[in-house]
Structure formats: structure tokens, C-alpha cells
Design an enzyme around this catalytic site. Structure first.
Site, PDB file in Angstrom:
ATOM      1  CB  SER A 189       4.333  -6.246   8.170  1.00  0.00           C
ATOM      2  OG  SER A 189       3.088  -6.834   7.932  1.00  0.00           O
ATOM      3  CE  LYS A 216       4.590   1.575   9.522  1.00  0.00           C
ATOM      4  NZ  LYS A 216       4.520   0.242   9.058  1.00  0.00           N
TER       5      LYS A 216
END
Lengths: 207, 207
Positions: free
Chosen positions: A129, A166
Site C-alpha cells: 500500500s 502518496k
DNA sequence: TGCAAAGTGTATATTAGCGTATGTTTTATG
DNA sequence: CATAAAACATACGCTAATATACACTTTGCA
């Protein structure tokens, strides 16, 4: 400057430094007392006064103490000063990220890697992830805790109870989290404004 | 060297040596008193003064005693040639590691353990800051003084003014000191590049 | 708003251990 | 026996740590 410090005084300085990073303030006389295994507040009060006389601490106008930034002479460059940063385990669902159960260990980090006045934590990268450029399974992420970010920052967010790294981008009231390399597996995530950033990735530590 | 010493003085030296190895300090006058079955502190105080006059002990600048010579147990070659290596005490803050006040004793070590052209020192393992595989409380560490290390070397570092033994690893401009076994207590220490090591552990002397 | 509870820094007096000093008693030796 | 060294009991001043208390501020709740 830091010449004749007793063991207790040294330990006190460490406690104060950790307190500053993890709680944002200098410990009270009694907190220092328990930290040093003293049994009377007097003992730690005297210790503080001594540290003040030795110019390690300074009293501010409002009476509270402040730790004096001391420069370490070059020939002492070998003397690393550290601070303990909590290492969070797997971020369990719904649980406040700093819940006690989450703290797996405390890792000593050089104070030169820490900005004053911020809280930090460490996170172990696991799974894919956070399979961002440069982040591999098992790495430690040094995260500066804060809730806002600039476009382009590499942030840590909790998406579906999973810690995700991110690149942050905000435009027209929408937040877009871009993966560094877009491929089939990693698509951008689009969110509305009311989600919370956990912090900014300041360093990736490869073990 | 131990020529004209009385029985009591010899016993005192043994007690002092044991104290030094096991507790890292010279016994107090009263501790020495009970060790020698004296019943007045005066007796052991005079004994200490005599040992000083006979050059077995020496008073340091700070007033505390230092043992001048110190033989490592016989099995390290009583016949072999020896070199005197300084035994460093608690590494005092901010003070150059070889400052006079830091030297607890001069220990005779067989030259077979010493590489030519390097400086060495000895350090007493204490506490758990150097609770590495194979190192136990009270051991003497023979350290070769040098400032660079290869990944994987077992080094001595000064972390928060405490002598620490860890495995050296450098990557990505960061230095990571790894414990041999990682658990809650022993975590890696993460530093930035500009710190220097004190030396490399060459030998662990169990007493 | 008012008030109690808890936490804050500080103060007083006591205790324990330290090295050292004083004078006396014991022991060994000529 | 005389004398000097060794060991003795006791005490002094100093420091660190102790228990306890005081006055003040902050906090939460009725």
C-alpha cells in the site's frame, strides 16, 4: 559548557529532550522526579537549578525553562545526541494512531534529523500500500506529524484504515493523491477535503 | 613492583581491583574498611594514603584515586611482553575521551593482542547500553581507536555521552547502528552522516 | 459563576553517607 | 619495660536525597 555534568544531570537532559520532542514541553519538577527515580520534588528542583547555573537550561521571562541550544565543538562531532521516537506498529482499524497499543518500540534518532517543535513518529512500511518509489517492505518511515501539506509533499494518509504514502495534490477543493509511478496497480486516489493527513514523510530509513 | 607491601596492603589492592572491575569505581573509605575487617574508617584512610606514597595509587585532579598498574589475569601470558593500555572509566560529558580524569587505571596487556601502529584503550562494559551478543556486564572491551568502519564492524560509539557497542551500517547517507538482537529494549540507532565512531571492538576480555 | 481537586514550583527540616580529624587504646618489638 | 606503629571509638563538616508542607495556578464540574 557541558563539562562537569553528573550522571543524574545527564540523564535529566535526556529526559528533558525526549519530553520536548514527544510532548512539546519541559517536564514538571515531579515528572522529572519520577523519571530520575527521585522520591522528593526537591531533588529534581535542585537539579534543574544546577543545570541552569551550568547554562544548559535558561529561564524565560514567564518563568518556564528552556533548553539552551548548545553547539557541539567539532572535535566532539562523534558525540551523537539522540531522541526517542515512537515506532508505530500496524495501524489498527479506527484506533487513534497514537494509542498505546500501537507503539511497538522507541527508536533513538539523531536530534539533527528532528525539527524543533514538531512531533514525530516512525512507521514500518509493509505490504504494497506504500509501494512508492524508493519505499520497500520493512523500511522505516520518519513522519513529521502535521495536518496540512503543500502540493508535491509526500504524505502519509490513512485510507481505509491502511497507512498509505502518496504525493499530495490539491486543486478545486479536491484532493488527489498521486502515486509516484503510475501503473496498473497504483492509481491516483481522489478524495474530498475532509480527510486528514497524518503527517509528512521526512525520511526513509532502510534497515 | 609489589615489593614492600604488607599483607593488609596487598589485600587492599585486591579489593580495590575487584571493586574497579565490578563496580567501576574505587571503594569508599568505609567500604574498604569492612572489606579489610577494620573497625575504624581511619585505618583504611591511612592505608590508602600509604598506597599513594608507594605509588600504587595516584590522586587525580578531581581528588579521586586511580590505580597505577593493573595486571590482567595470568592466563594472558605473564611471561609475554606487555603494553600498558589505559582503562577508561565512565565517559564523562563533553570531555575528550582520553582526558586524565577519564583514565581509571593502566592495564598491562600482552602485546600479542595489539596491532602495531594503532592506539588502543580498554573500556568496562556496564549497564545494558552495550548488551550485545557476547558482552556481559563487567567485561573489558579492547578497542582499537579509529574513525572509520566497514559495514558490519562492531564499533564503539558515544551516544548521548554513553559508550555504546553496535554493528555499524551506512546506507543512503545515514548511519544505522544495529543491535545484534532486536527486541523492545534493543532497537537500532539512526544517525546522520556527520558523526564519528570512537573505535572498533577487537576483543572482549572476560574477567 | 463558584469552588473543590489536582498539579505546579518552592521551602524547611531530617537523614544517611562521604572523607577527614582528634585523641585513646592495643599490639608488636627493641 | 619503653616506645612506635597500628587499630580503635568517636566526632566534625559537607553533600545528596529524603519526607512533608505551603502557597499559587489550572482544570473540571455543578
Amino acid at each position: 559548557m557541558f563539562y562537569d555534568l553528573s550522571d543524574k544531570e545527564l540523564k535529566a537532559i535526556k529526559i528533558i529532550r525526549n519530553f520536548l520532542v514527544n510532548q512539546g514541553r519541559i517536564p514538571s519538577v515531579r515528572e522529572l522526579m519520577t523519571g530520575l527515580d527521585y522520591k522528593s520534588p526537591r531533588s529534581s528542583a535542585i537539579l534543574l537549578k544546577n543545570l541552569e547555573e551550568k547554562k544548559i537550561l535558561r529561564k524565560k521571562n514567564d518563568g518556564s525553562y528552556q533548553i539552551v541550544d548548545f553547539e557541539i565543538p567539532e572535535d566532539f562531532g562523534s558525540r551523537a545526541q539522540t531522541v526517542k521516537i515512537p515506532l508505530l506498529g500496524s495501524v489498527a482499524c479506527g484506533m487513534p494512531i497514537f494509542a498505546d497499543e500501537n507503539i511497538e518500540a522507541e527508536v533513538s534518532i539523531s536530534i539533527e534529523m528532528i525539527k524543533n517543535g514538531y512531533k514525530y513518529f516512525l512507521l514500518r512500511a509493509e505490504g504494497d500500500s506504500m509501494d512508492e518509489a524508493g519505499i520497500e517492505n520493512g523500511d522505516l518511515l520518519l513522519v513529521r506529524q502535521q495536518q496540512n501539506a503543500e502540493n508535491g509533499d509526500r504524505i502519509l494518509a490513512l485510507i481505509d484504515d491502511e497507512a498509505t504514502v502518496k504525493e499530495y495534490n490539491k486543486s478545486n477543493g479536491m484532493v488527489i493523491l498521486k502515486p509516484k509511478s503510475s501503473n496498473k496497480i497504483h492509481q491516483p486516489i481522489i478524495l474530498n477535503e475532509n480527510f486528514r493527513i497524518q503527517g509528512i514523510i521526512e525520511n526513509i530509513i532502510k534497515l
